[in-house]
Design a protein around this motif. Structure first.
Motif, PDB file in Angstrom:
ATOM      1  N   LYS A 137       0.840  -1.193   0.000  1.00 39.98           N
ATOM      2  CA  LYS A 137       0.000   0.000   0.000  1.00 39.98           C
ATOM      3  C   LYS A 137       0.884   1.255   0.000  1.00 39.98           C
ATOM      4  N   VAL A 138       0.616   2.167  -0.940  1.00 38.29           N
ATOM      5  CA  VAL A 138       1.358   3.426  -1.044  1.00 38.29           C
ATOM      6  C   VAL A 138       0.363   4.582  -1.154  1.00 38.29           C
ATOM      7  N   ALA A 139       0.822   5.791  -0.845  1.00 34.09           N
ATOM      8  CA  ALA A 139      -0.051   6.962  -0.933  1.00 34.09           C
ATOM      9  C   ALA A 139      -0.191   7.471  -2.362  1.00 34.09           C
ATOM     10  N   ASP A 140       0.883   7.342  -3.158  1.00 30.89           N
ATOM     11  CA  ASP A 140       0.885   7.902  -4.512  1.00 30.89           C
ATOM     12  C   ASP A 140       1.734   7.011  -5.416  1.00 30.89           C
ATOM     13  N   LEU A 141       1.114   6.421  -6.425  1.00 33.26           N
ATOM     14  CA  LEU A 141       1.831   5.522  -7.333  1.00 33.26           C
ATOM     15  C   LEU A 141       2.955   6.229  -8.077  1.00 33.26           C
ATOM     16  N   ASP A 142       2.723   7.461  -8.500  1.00 31.80           N
ATOM     17  CA  ASP A 142       3.730   8.174  -9.278  1.00 31.80           C
ATOM     18  C   ASP A 142       4.954   8.557  -8.435  1.00 31.80           C
ATOM     19  N   VAL A 143       4.783   8.687  -7.145  1.00 32.68           N
ATOM     20  CA  VAL A 143       5.910   8.962  -6.251  1.00 32.68           C
ATOM     21  C   VAL A 143       6.640   7.662  -5.909  1.00 32.68           C
ATOM     22  N   ALA A 144       5.878   6.601  -5.658  1.00 31.15           N
ATOM     23  CA  ALA A 144       6.467   5.324  -5.239  1.00 31.15           C
ATOM     24  C   ALA A 144       7.181   4.597  -6.374  1.00 31.15           C
ATOM     25  N   GLU A 145       6.676   4.728  -7.609  1.00 35.21           N
ATOM     26  CA  GLU A 145       7.265   3.976  -8.722  1.00 35.21           C
ATOM     27  C   GLU A 145       8.757   4.226  -8.912  1.00 35.21           C
ATOM     28  N   PRO A 146       9.237   5.456  -9.016  1.00 34.21           N
ATOM     29  CA  PRO A 146      10.681   5.626  -9.206  1.00 34.21           C
ATOM     30  C   PRO A 146      11.499   5.109  -8.027  1.00 34.21           C
ATOM     31  N   GLN A 147      10.909   5.113  -6.851  1.00 36.51           N
ATOM     32  CA  GLN A 147      11.618   4.602  -5.675  1.00 36.51           C
ATOM     33  C   GLN A 147      11.820   3.094  -5.762  1.00 36.51           C
ATOM     34  N   VAL A 148      10.774   2.345  -6.173  1.00 33.34           N
ATOM     35  CA  VAL A 148      10.933   0.886  -6.268  1.00 33.34           C
ATOM     36  C   VAL A 148      11.800   0.512  -7.464  1.00 33.34           C
ATOM     37  N   LEU A 149      11.729   1.286  -8.533  1.00 35.79           N
ATOM     38  CA  LEU A 149      12.603   1.026  -9.680  1.00 35.79           C
ATOM     39  C   LEU A 149      14.071   1.236  -9.293  1.00 35.79           C
ATOM     40  N   ALA A 150      14.346   2.250  -8.467  1.00 37.02           N
ATOM     41  CA  ALA A 150      15.715   2.511  -8.016  1.00 37.02           C
ATOM     42  C   ALA A 150      16.239   1.381  -7.122  1.00 37.02           C
ATOM     43  N   LEU A 151      15.331   0.678  -6.437  1.00 32.69           N
ATOM     44  CA  LEU A 151      15.738  -0.453  -5.593  1.00 32.69           C
ATOM     45  C   LEU A 151      16.051  -1.703  -6.414  1.00 32.69           C
ATOM     46  N   GLY A 152      15.627  -1.718  -7.679  1.00 26.94           N
ATOM     47  CA  GLY A 152      15.883  -2.878  -8.522  1.00 26.94           C
ATOM     48  C   GLY A 152      14.639  -3.558  -9.044  1.00 26.94           C
ATOM     49  N   ALA A 153      13.454  -3.000  -8.778  1.00 26.61           N
ATOM     50  CA  ALA A 153      12.213  -3.556  -9.305  1.00 26.61           C
ATOM     51  C   ALA A 153      12.098  -3.254 -10.795  1.00 26.61           C
ATOM     52  N   THR A 154      11.227  -3.993 -11.469  1.00 30.56           N
ATOM     53  CA  THR A 154      10.952  -3.802 -12.888  1.00 30.56           C
ATOM     54  C   THR A 154       9.443  -3.692 -13.076  1.00 30.56           C
ATOM     55  N   LEU A 155       8.990  -2.670 -13.803  1.00 32.72           N
ATOM     56  CA  LEU A 155       7.576  -2.584 -14.162  1.00 32.72           C
ATOM     57  C   LEU A 155       7.307  -3.687 -15.171  1.00 32.72           C
ATOM     58  N   LEU A 156       6.308  -4.523 -14.916  1.00 32.08           N
ATOM     59  CA  LEU A 156       6.059  -5.665 -15.786  1.00 32.08           C
ATOM     60  C   LEU A 156       5.271  -5.273 -17.027  1.00 32.08           C
ATOM     61  N   GLU A 157       5.620  -5.888 -18.123  1.00 34.88           N
ATOM     62  CA  GLU A 157       4.915  -5.676 -19.382  1.00 34.88           C
ATOM     63  C   GLU A 157       3.459  -6.061 -19.187  1.00 34.88           C
ATOM     64  N   GLY A 158       2.580  -5.245 -19.696  1.00 36.44           N
ATOM     65  CA  GLY A 158       1.157  -5.506 -19.526  1.00 36.44           C
ATOM     66  C   GLY A 158       0.574  -4.763 -18.340  1.00 36.44           C
ATOM     67  N   SER A 159       1.423  -4.161 -17.506  1.00 39.97           N
ATOM     68  CA  SER A 159       0.929  -3.317 -16.426  1.00 39.97           C
ATOM     69  C   SER A 159       0.741  -1.929 -17.018  1.00 39.97           C
ATOM     70  N   ASP A 160      -0.504  -1.609 -17.368  1.00 43.35           N
ATOM     71  CA  ASP A 160      -0.784  -0.378 -18.114  1.00 43.35           C
ATOM     72  C   ASP A 160      -0.892   0.856 -17.223  1.00 43.35           C
TER      73      ASP A 160
END
Length: 122
Positions: free
Chosen positions: A76-99
């Protein structure tokens, strides 16, 4: 009630590395740390997540039944647009098909386990 959630155990090739990722993502501390098994949790003794070494680990592949997810966590996060770059910086990958829908987005951790960032429904 039959019981309460105690621990989520995640199979992985390197428990220490994956615990680093989830420790930062979920703000959890290492409570147990061995080469084969790492446990994260809070000082209050809750929210346990464990990582166990699997020597013949097969990386999950999103939507491919021959390579199942092996686990799934919603964060659970407060804002997807704020959290996304943070998880990507940790090594996560946005999965194809996640629109990038409003409410959730699907990612993979560094060894391929899918997880979602979700926002409150209200």
């Amino acid at each position: 009630m039959i019981g309460k959630l105690w621990t989520i155990v995640i199979d992985c090739p390197n428990p220490s590395e994956l615990a680093d990722f989830y420790g930062k993502l979920l703000s959890l501390a290492r409570l147990e740390d061995t080469p084969e098994y790492v446990v994260l949790g809070t000082a209050a003794g809750t929210e346990f997540v464990a990582f166990q070494r699997v020597h013949d680990f097969r990386r999950p592949q999103w939507t491919v039944p021959d390579h199942p997810q092996q686990m799934h966590i919603d964060v659970k996060v407060a804002d997807l647009d704020v959290a996304e770059p943070q998880v990507l910086a940790l090594g996560a990958t946005l999965l194809e098909g996640s629109d990038k829908p409003i409410g959730y987005r699907v990612y993979a951790d560094p060894v391929g386990h899918p997880f979602c960032l979700v926002t409150p429904l209200d």
